[in-house]
Design a protein around this motif. Structure first.
Motif, PDB file in Angstrom:
ATOM      1  N   ALA A   1      61.508  65.562  38.363  1.00 17.66           N
ATOM      2  CA  ALA A   1      60.116  64.959  38.074  1.00 17.66           C
ATOM      3  C   ALA A   1      60.582  63.473  38.354  1.00 17.66           C
ATOM      4  CB  ALA A   1      59.742  65.156  36.792  1.00 17.66           C
TER       5      ALA A   1
ATOM      6  N   PHE B   1      61.231  70.403  35.437  1.00 13.64           N
ATOM      7  CA  PHE B   1      60.945  68.857  35.512  1.00 13.64           C
ATOM      8  C   PHE B   1      62.225  68.085  35.873  1.00 13.64           C
ATOM      9  CE2 PHE B   1      57.673  70.209  32.438  1.00 13.64           C
ATOM     10  CZ  PHE B   1      56.712  69.617  33.210  1.00 13.64           C
TER      11      PHE B   1
ATOM     12  N   ASP C   1      54.754  61.915  36.612  1.00 13.65           N
ATOM     13  CA  ASP C   1      54.842  63.250  36.950  1.00 13.65           C
ATOM     14  C   ASP C   1      54.532  64.247  35.969  1.00 13.65           C
ATOM     15  OD1 ASP C   1      55.267  62.454  39.657  1.00 13.65           O
ATOM     16  OD2 ASP C   1      57.267  63.467  39.838  1.00 13.65           O
TER      17      ASP C   1
ATOM     18  N   ARG D   1      51.771  67.170  35.592  1.00 15.33           N
ATOM     19  CA  ARG D   1      51.938  68.491  35.622  1.00 15.33           C
ATOM     20  C   ARG D   1      51.524  69.269  34.409  1.00 15.33           C
ATOM     21  NH1 ARG D   1      51.525  72.783  37.866  1.00 15.33           N
ATOM     22  NH2 ARG D   1      53.011  74.061  37.614  1.00 15.33           N
TER      23      ARG D   1
END
Ligand code: ATP
Ligand code: LTN
Length: 344
Positions: free
Chosen positions: A278, A275, A283, A287
């Motif tokens: 991200a 991440f 996001d 995910r």
């Protein structure tokens, strides 16, 4: 021969596992990650008994037709998630009379005070107008489930730890009063996934009883669109920082990361690396939704195949019940003899 033989020729049996789930409420991601996934992962090395505990469900009022239907749906769900009926005895609790019989016998050695202390009883009783005697007795039936099989390991989520400890106490007490009868079980609580929190409120565990509230839980049979919707709405915080934390204020993000971690099997460092680029919580949520959708897709598909073949499902459940009976019935007989009943 599966079992190893030690130097003195006593066959050492494989560790025996017992676990169960109530066929009430909806089957959700917490049940899957906290319990069922662990059962599937451990099934090859152990001797397994997995039970759909319909008698436990009766401790609170149920709609009879819905209970009957859900019991069979839960069986299909276990199989769809990867429980292998050749490796595991999968059965319905009420098909094996020894559970109710064993419960009665254990009731007779269980002090009332032990039951009144159970947090799940106190919580559930406080939420109901009329509380059945069975709700108080619930953990004794659970102790019978476990002890009748001489189970060594009981894989459950964190919330069931107190009940497994009670089963240990009841088993030890019976052994002390009547001589060595039961193996004393250990609770097996997964390191990750043991407590998946509600996606609408990360201070409460995800729960089957609240799964009808849209946004609270991911149900195992939810379609990808619904899963995305639920994750999009998941609670986070205003810190805007993606990291693991035990700060209650950050419990939402911590829960999302935990779900991702247990599904992908990655370490915390790897998860954070995933991440690193991200862009915010949007996001992160997308995910996590993606890995959940990938994980549940094949399970949903297999489930729909299995539920369309009721005769095959019943056949597997009958085999499971027969195997379970062959272990549990002699144990009840042994208990009856030791307790002074005239055994027919
Ligand atoms: P309830 O409606 O009483 O909350 P539940 O959703 O907790 O029901 P159970 O049938 O009591 O479901 O639990 C089945 C198994 O799933 C148990 O081993 C339990 O510990 C585990 N489990 C339940 N909820 C979670 C959760 N949120 N996170 C991890 N494991 C869970
Ligand atoms: N109380 C458990 C279900 C249960 C169980 C068991 C779990 C009934 N009997 C024996 C493990 C072993 C729950 O998950 N609510």
């Amino acid at each position: 021969m599966d079992d190893m033989t030690t130097a003195n020729q006593t066959p050492a049996r494989r560790p025996r596992v017992f676990s169960g789930m109530q066929p009430s409420g909806a089957f959700h991601l917490g049940n899957y990650l906290g319990a069922l996934k662990q059962w599937v992962q451990g099934q090859d090395e152990k001797e397994n008994f997995f039970c759909i505990v319909d008698l436990h469900s009766l401790t609170v009022q149920q709609d009879p037709a819905a209970l009957r239907q859900r019991t069979r749906e839960f069986a299909a769900m276990y199989l769809a998630a990867g429980i292998n009926p050749d490796r595991c005895s999968l059965f319905i609790q009420s098909h094996v009379a020894a559970h109710a019989e064993g419960c009665w016998l254990l009731n007779c050695v269980t002090p009332l005070g032990w039951l009144q202390k159970m947090t799940q009883f106190k919580d559930k009783a406080a939420r109901q107008e009329s509380v059945s005697a069975a709700l108080l007795d619930y953990p004794v039936l659970m102790a019978a489930d476990i002890l009748l099989y001489d189970a060594n390991e009981v894989p459950v989520g964190e919330d069931q730890k107190q009940h497994v400890e009670l089963a240990r106490n009841i088993g030890e007490r019976f052994n002390h009063l009547y001589g060595e009868t039961f193996a004393i079980p250990e609770p097996m609580i997964p390191k990750v996934g043991a407590r998946i929190m509600g996606l609408d409120d990360a201070s409460r565990k995800m729960s089957g009883s609240n799964a009808h509230i849209r946004g609270h839980a991911v149900r195992l049979l939810d379609e990808p669109k619904e899963i995305e919707y639920v994750f999009k709405r998941a609670v986070t915080d205003s810190h805007g920082e993606i990291r693991f934390s035990d700060d209650p204020e950050r419990a939402g993000v911590n829960n999302l990361l935990g779900i991702y971690k247990v599904i992908t099997g990655r370490s915390e460092e790897q998860v954070l690396a995933d991440f690193a680029s991200a862009r915010g919580y949007g996001d992160l949520k997308m995910r996590v939704a993606e890995v959940v959708i990938e994980e549940l897709g094949p399970i949903r598909e297999r489930y729909h195949q299995l539920i369309a073949e009721p005769a095959e499902l019943d056949r597997l459940l009958a085999i499971g019940a027969e195997r379970a009976r062959s272990v549990a019935a002699p144990k009840v007989r042994e208990m009856m003899e030791k307790m002074g009943l005239v055994v027919a």
